[in-house]
Design a protein around this motif. Sequence first.
Motif, PDB file in Angstrom:
ATOM      1  N   THR A  20      14.576  -4.193  -1.552  1.00 17.62           N
ATOM      2  CA  THR A  20      15.868  -4.395  -2.350  1.00 17.62           C
ATOM      3  C   THR A  20      15.863  -3.384  -3.397  1.00 17.62           C
ATOM      4  O   THR A  20      14.967  -2.600  -3.640  1.00 17.62           O
ATOM      5  CB  THR A  20      15.504  -5.818  -3.313  1.00 17.62           C
ATOM      6  N   ILE A  21      17.005  -3.467  -4.381  1.00 16.85           N
ATOM      7  CA  ILE A  21      17.129  -2.404  -5.250  1.00 16.85           C
ATOM      8  C   ILE A  21      15.743  -2.396  -6.304  1.00 16.85           C
ATOM      9  O   ILE A  21      15.328  -1.487  -6.779  1.00 16.85           O
ATOM     10  CB  ILE A  21      18.479  -2.669  -6.220  1.00 16.85           C
ATOM     11  N   VAL A  35       2.549   1.102  -2.776  1.00 14.25           N
ATOM     12  CA  VAL A  35       1.920   0.081  -1.855  1.00 14.25           C
ATOM     13  C   VAL A  35       2.457  -1.075  -1.399  1.00 14.25           C
ATOM     14  O   VAL A  35       2.258  -1.288   0.063  1.00 14.25           O
ATOM     15  CB  VAL A  35       0.332  -0.388  -2.526  1.00 14.25           C
ATOM     16  N   LEU A  36       3.095  -1.713  -2.191  1.00 13.67           N
ATOM     17  CA  LEU A  36       3.798  -2.906  -1.801  1.00 13.67           C
ATOM     18  C   LEU A  36       4.796  -2.664  -0.764  1.00 13.67           C
ATOM     19  O   LEU A  36       4.987  -3.555   0.052  1.00 13.67           O
ATOM     20  CB  LEU A  36       4.586  -3.573  -2.981  1.00 13.67           C
ATOM     21  N   HIS A  37       5.577  -1.785  -0.842  1.00 10.24           N
ATOM     22  CA  HIS A  37       6.625  -1.446   0.011  1.00 10.24           C
ATOM     23  C   HIS A  37       6.124  -0.764   1.460  1.00 10.24           C
ATOM     24  O   HIS A  37       6.585  -1.438   2.433  1.00 10.24           O
ATOM     25  CB  HIS A  37       7.220  -0.076  -0.169  1.00 10.24           C
ATOM     26  N   ALA A  38       4.956  -0.211   1.352  1.00 11.72           N
ATOM     27  CA  ALA A  38       4.300   0.307   2.701  1.00 11.72           C
ATOM     28  C   ALA A  38       3.697  -0.963   3.444  1.00 11.72           C
ATOM     29  O   ALA A  38       3.754  -0.772   4.600  1.00 11.72           O
ATOM     30  CB  ALA A  38       3.232   1.329   2.264  1.00 11.72           C
ATOM     31  N   ALA A  39       3.172  -1.885   2.654  1.00 10.56           N
ATOM     32  CA  ALA A  39       2.782  -3.039   3.160  1.00 10.56           C
ATOM     33  C   ALA A  39       3.620  -4.042   3.844  1.00 10.56           C
ATOM     34  O   ALA A  39       3.327  -4.541   4.873  1.00 10.56           O
ATOM     35  CB  ALA A  39       2.019  -3.905   2.213  1.00 10.56           C
ATOM     36  N   ILE A  40       4.847  -4.155   3.261  1.00 14.31           N
ATOM     37  CA  ILE A  40       5.907  -4.541   3.809  1.00 14.31           C
ATOM     38  C   ILE A  40       6.466  -3.984   5.403  1.00 14.31           C
ATOM     39  O   ILE A  40       6.432  -4.698   6.093  1.00 14.31           O
ATOM     40  CB  ILE A  40       7.387  -4.679   2.824  1.00 14.31           C
ATOM     41  N   VAL A  41       6.553  -2.646   5.368  1.00 13.95           N
ATOM     42  CA  VAL A  41       6.837  -2.163   6.576  1.00 13.95           C
ATOM     43  C   VAL A  41       5.507  -2.552   7.521  1.00 13.95           C
ATOM     44  O   VAL A  41       6.214  -2.646   8.581  1.00 13.95           O
ATOM     45  CB  VAL A  41       7.129  -0.761   6.067  1.00 13.95           C
TER      46      VAL A  41
END
Length: 257
Positions: A20-21, A35-41
């Motif tokens: 998200t934005i 870290v959160l984004h890499a975990a989501i991917v």
Amino acid sequence: MSILFRFLLGHLVGDFVLQTIGLVRFKARSWKGLVLHAAIVTASTALLLWENLPAWGLWLIPLFATHFLADWGKVALGRRWPQRKLSTFFLDQAVHLGVIALLISLPKGSWPYATLEEAVGGGSPEANRNLLFLLSALVAFSVVPLLEAHAVHKVARLTANRNNAINGPAASLRDRLWGGGERLLALALLYVGGPMGCFSPAVWLVPLAFLPRILAQRRIWQDPQQAADFWTKTLTSILSTALLGFLLWLALEVSAY
């Protein structure tokens, strides 16, 4: 689906559909966002690899680490050269796709797929066609809006008109829906046309998919201050769809023989 296709879908879902934005801004100001984004991917890829996790589970660790490092580099480059957002975007995606190709190749020491059918792994020509359409549809709906926004930002810089750059209409929800809808309709018509290409009647209807947004937003492109942004987005949408459509048609034609 093949392992490659599962990795690609996981990347598209995690890096675009679920980003998200707010998460983009969180990444820009804190390593916790990275870290959160890499975990989501990684999680989206893990879900698609669920049946193969015993064999591929450990490979998710380097996927997480490299995605974190690549996005950290993207944020750093964005701060140093904010005027090169489009170049940074392509570089970031090239790194991610290169990592996926490397992870696929390492277990056997070489690229494991000899044909497109093996790389897709649908099990039948019809299943392969459906999976390829799904992949192109995800790119059309979730990736191309970012290309539109970056293109507007680039043109705004070149014309010294920054009023509607990244935070303007190119990033609006309505515009994303308009653009996503027209591209999905265009790709669906190309898909219906199948390997016949330009000889299919459905293909000749493709240009009509772009008319609703043009007609519905005529007040915008008739405004001199917003016309450049609008036509930049529209042209980006058309060219991106043409490229995706060509690649989809080429893949379907290869699968047909």
